[in-house]
Design an enzyme around this catalytic site. Structure first.
Site, PDB file in Angstrom:
ATOM      1  N   GLY A   1       0.721  -1.335   0.201  1.00  0.00           N
ATOM      2  CA  GLY A   1       0.195  -0.158  -0.123  1.00  0.00           C
ATOM      3  C   GLY A   1       0.915   1.300  -0.059  1.00  0.00           C
ATOM      4  O   GLY A   1       0.305   2.246   0.387  1.00  0.00           O
TER       5      GLY A   1
ATOM      6  N   GLU B   1      -0.072 -36.645   0.979  1.00  0.00           N
ATOM      7  CA  GLU B   1      -0.716 -35.612   1.745  1.00  0.00           C
ATOM      8  C   GLU B   1      -1.098 -36.119   3.411  1.00  0.00           C
ATOM      9  O   GLU B   1      -0.904 -35.322   4.161  1.00  0.00           O
ATOM     10  CB  GLU B   1      -1.937 -34.894   1.082  1.00  0.00           C
ATOM     11  CG  GLU B   1      -1.795 -34.483  -0.275  1.00  0.00           C
ATOM     12  CD  GLU B   1      -0.784 -33.373  -0.318  1.00  0.00           C
ATOM     13  OE1 GLU B   1      -0.425 -32.623   0.727  1.00  0.00           O
ATOM     14  OE2 GLU B   1       0.077 -33.065  -1.283  1.00  0.00           O
TER      15      GLU B   1
HETATM   16  P1  ADP Z   1       2.750  -0.862  -3.407  1.00  0.00           P
HETATM   17  O1  ADP Z   1       2.669   0.528  -3.700  1.00  0.00           O
HETATM   18  O2  ADP Z   1       3.039  -0.873  -1.991  1.00  0.00           O
HETATM   19  O3  ADP Z   1       3.540  -1.923  -4.263  1.00  0.00           O
HETATM   20  P2  ADP Z   1      -0.089  -0.374  -3.913  1.00  0.00           P
HETATM   21  O4  ADP Z   1      -0.407   0.767  -2.897  1.00  0.00           O
HETATM   22  O5  ADP Z   1       0.023  -0.135  -5.352  1.00  0.00           O
HETATM   23  O6  ADP Z   1       1.199  -1.176  -3.254  1.00  0.00           O
HETATM   24  O7  ADP Z   1      -1.329  -1.434  -3.620  1.00  0.00           O
HETATM   25  C1  ADP Z   1      -2.083  -2.050  -4.509  1.00  0.00           C
HETATM   26  C2  ADP Z   1      -3.600  -2.362  -4.245  1.00  0.00           C
HETATM   27  O8  ADP Z   1      -3.557  -3.194  -2.894  1.00  0.00           O
HETATM   28  C3  ADP Z   1      -4.094  -1.021  -3.755  1.00  0.00           C
HETATM   29  O9  ADP Z   1      -4.594  -0.446  -4.809  1.00  0.00           O
HETATM   30  C4  ADP Z   1      -5.048  -1.531  -2.601  1.00  0.00           C
HETATM   31  O10 ADP Z   1      -6.466  -1.865  -3.259  1.00  0.00           O
HETATM   32  C5  ADP Z   1      -4.616  -2.694  -1.887  1.00  0.00           C
HETATM   33  N1  ADP Z   1      -3.828  -2.464  -0.660  1.00  0.00           N
HETATM   34  C6  ADP Z   1      -2.665  -2.464  -0.404  1.00  0.00           C
HETATM   35  N2  ADP Z   1      -2.317  -2.178   0.530  1.00  0.00           N
HETATM   36  C7  ADP Z   1      -3.718  -1.840   1.322  1.00  0.00           C
HETATM   37  C8  ADP Z   1      -3.835  -1.195   2.557  1.00  0.00           C
HETATM   38  N3  ADP Z   1      -3.140  -1.179   3.420  1.00  0.00           N
HETATM   39  N4  ADP Z   1      -5.216  -1.206   2.952  1.00  0.00           N
HETATM   40  C9  ADP Z   1      -6.147  -1.110   1.954  1.00  0.00           C
HETATM   41  N5  ADP Z   1      -5.834  -1.502   0.678  1.00  0.00           N
HETATM   42  C10 ADP Z   1      -4.566  -2.128   0.357  1.00  0.00           C
HETATM   43 ZN    ZN Z   2       4.044 -32.512  -0.190  1.00  0.00          ZN
END
Ligand code: ADP
Ligand code: ZN
Ligand code: MG
Length: 626
Positions: free
Chosen positions: A227, A444
């Protein structure tokens, strides 16, 4: 979300326009010269007197009266019968002479029997202007815009017809991001450190009157999908300021100097629109340390230098805050991290249990949830998952509910979605032979039994022998009862034993080995190696750190920090651990061979059994003995 290119044209646009006009004028002139050379190919200049003489001799077929000249077509020297039908493209000799103010001209022509072409359509100055100038211009414009569009697409630029590659920085500007801190869950610490920046953007005067200098930049650091990008947008959203973003890779182009000019552009625009947030995503693409490189990269270095000097140069009191994001902070150049630049580090780490539950709630708001949905359970099952994974799981669950023809998403959708993310979709149509199915079942159940028979393990959640698209033929899912942050020595050894128990079951029952255990072996070996080299848990090496992890946030590979000989000794130690655990797994299963048969038979029949069913059969006393 409203997105758009930056509104005002850069001075560069005018420069390209000028180049274009000059090129077009040149081209059109050459075209016109060429055309007139072709049409006047057979035209020879004569004097007016010579023309009058020709008229007297009656050798003139026709005369075209133009504005400034007369074009004379002579009668062909061919047979007299054909003479009447001659026109001027048939190869007859043509002459021209300057137009003299001769009132008797028409009379003379009639007398000489020459045809007269009064101003032909070619004579209209507007029309000839259009055909010789406007048309070619339009043509060139259309052509060049076509070419430029394909070129700029190839170069990754977003420029329109006028952009010639340079300076078409894809500056992604948003007046309002529409994202707030409420949309980012489970990152409380990160939000807290960013609150100050928000406040600064709101009331920059409050800080400047006291004389406090606020950080020019903060670096968001963490694994992918946690995020970081979302948080940066949320800062802009909370502060109600525009959001300018560029990805690090946008700066790095094939031409030296392009990146640097993009940095300049970005900062110029940001200063004009202060207060605002400038966000540079994946900053490691330009911010890589300048030393320790085999063959330095001029372009990246120039770009980085430009970035450094822009960061020094701008006046932070105007309210421009620069946010960067990266998942490889250790490769960043030290100069970027010194005070006055990205001196603040905001860690955006993988969310814990509570964080995951909150993220699920945030994304769950957008879908209709059934009453039986227990997001806490889902959060438990997704240990190690990041925000992006969880968003994906919610969506997968919703998709499954639609597929099943339900109007609400229920818990089974969520649990299936977790499995889809972990292991891929079920592949019910894959046909396995009876023998293969049997082997997978025993394998498994071997894992599951080893889990149940050891103390320091997590309970079994589910066992299945339905193949999945991501390559597994079956799997045993374990779920922790609570979130754990530490793993003890005993737990690691028990886990290695559990991993090796699959193959051990095959060996005991079928006296053979199959390829199905390759992933287990890989994971067991990696665990054993960390046990020795990173966690300092083996007696032989005590607490010596023999390996370190390179890219912490990218699950990077480890780097050896010891001598060749020591490394060989580590391998020996790893081998010893694996062997011991293998022995232990074999022993456990031998002692419980009866249960292994019983549960495997049940699994073969049902294909998927739950953890409770598993425990029930395990604790059933064998019928024979009663
Ligand atoms: P990063 O830039 O850290 O790789 P992003 O900010 O692009 O990650 O996150 C990708 C998506 O994942 C976001 O658009 C959101 O939908 C979801 N996401 C990631 N972290 C969060 C969070 N802490 N809370 C809510 N949604 C999140
Ligand atoms: Zn296995
Ligand atoms: Mg990102």
């Amino acid at each position: 979300m409203p997105t758009g290119k930056t509104p005002q044209g850069s001075p560069n646009d005018t420069r390209t326009l000028m180049t274009f006009i000059i090129l077009a004028v040149l081209f059109t002139s050459i075209l016109n010269m060429f055309l007139s050379a072709v049409t006047t190919r057979k035209v020879e200049e004569i004097t007016y007197t010579q023309f009058l003489q020709m008229l007297e001799e009656k050798t003139v077929d026709s005369v075209e009266i133009l504005e400034d000249r007369l074009v004379i077509t002579q009668k062909s020297q061919q047979s007299p019968e054909e003479q009447g039908e001659l026109h001027y493209f048939d190869g007859a000799q043509r002459y021209f002479t300057g137009r003299v103010d001769d009132p008797d001209l028409t009379q003379r022509l009639i007398e000489a029997g020459a045809e007269q072409y009064a101003p032909t359509q070619n004579n209209s100055p507007i029309l000839s202007f259009i055909t010789s100038w406007v048309l070619p211009f339009a043509l060139i414009y259309a052509l060049s815009s076509l070419i430029m569009r394909s070129v700029s697409k190839k170069m990754g630029g977003a420029g329109g017809p006028m952009s010639f590659g340079k300076n078409t920085a894809k500056i992604y500007a948003q007046k309002a991001t529409g994202v707030t801190f409420a949309d980012v869950a489970g990152q409380e610490e990160a939000k807290e450190s960013l609150l100050e920046i928000v406040d600064f953007l709101h009331h920059s005067d409050k800080y400047t009157t006291i004389g406090a200098k606020l950080p020019k930049g903060a670096l968001l650091v963490g694994p992918p999908g946690t995020g970081k990008t979302l948080l940066a947008k949320a800062v802009a959203g909370e502060a109600h300021v525009p959001f300018y973003s560029l990805s690090g890779s946008d700066f790095v182009e094939m031409f030296v100097g392009v990146g640097a000019s993009r940095v300049r552009d970005l900062f110029k625009q940001a200063m004009e629109n202060a207060p605002c947030i400038v966000f540079i995503d994946e900053i490691d693409a330009i911010g890589k340390s300048r030393d320790n490189q085999i063959g330095s990269n001029d372009e990246r270095e120039q770009t980085l230098n430009q970035l450094l000097s822009e960061m020094d140069g701008f006046d932070a009191s105007k309210g421009v805050v620069i946010l960067g994001a990266t998942n490889r902070p250790e490769v960043l150049d030290k100069a970027l991290l010194r005070p006055g630049r990205f001196d603040r580090r905001v860690i955006v780490d993988k969310p814990d249990l509570k964080g995951r539950e909150e993220i699920l709630k945030v994304h769950g708001k957008d879908v209709k949830l059934d009453d039986d949905v227990d997001l806490h359970q889902v959060a438990l099952a997704t240990s190690g998952g990041v925000g992006a994974d969880l968003a994906n799981i919610v969506n997968e669950a919703a998709l499954r509910a639609v597929r099943m023809g339900r109007s609400k998403v229920n818990q089974s959708d969520f649990m299936e979605a977790v499995e889809v993310i972990v292991a891929g979709k079920e592949k019910k149509d894959r046909i396995m032979t009876e023998q293969e199915k049997k082997i997978v079942a025993y394998h498994e159940v071997g894992h599951a039994l080893a889990t149940a028979l050891q103390k320091n393990t997590q309970p079994v959640q589910k066992i299945t022998i339905v193949p999945r698209t991501m390559g597994s033929l079956g799997y045993t899912m374990q779920m922790p009862e609570e979130e754990r942050y530490l793993m003890s020595k005993e737990e690691i050894l028990d886990q290695i034993t559990t991993l090796l128990a699959g193959r051990s079951a095959e060996e005991i029952i079928f006296q053979t080995a199959t390829t199905g255990a390759s992933n287990d072996i890989e994971r067991a070996t990696a665990l054993a190696r960390s046990f020795v080299a990173q966690y300092g848990m083996s007696e032989r090496f005590d607490m010596v750190g023999l390996e370190s992890i390179q890219n912490k946030y990218l699950d990077g590979r480890s780097v050896r920090n010891c001598a060749e000989v020591t490394s060989a000794a580590v391998d020996e130690e790893v081998l010893r651990i694996i062997k011991e655990c293998h022995e232990k797994a074999l022993k456990l299963l031998q002692e419980n061979k009866e249960a292994l048969h019983r549960i495997s038979a049940f699994l073969l029949e049902k294909e998927t059994i739950t953890g409770e069913e598993f425990m029930e059969i395990l604790h059933q006393e064998p019928q024979k003995e009663e």
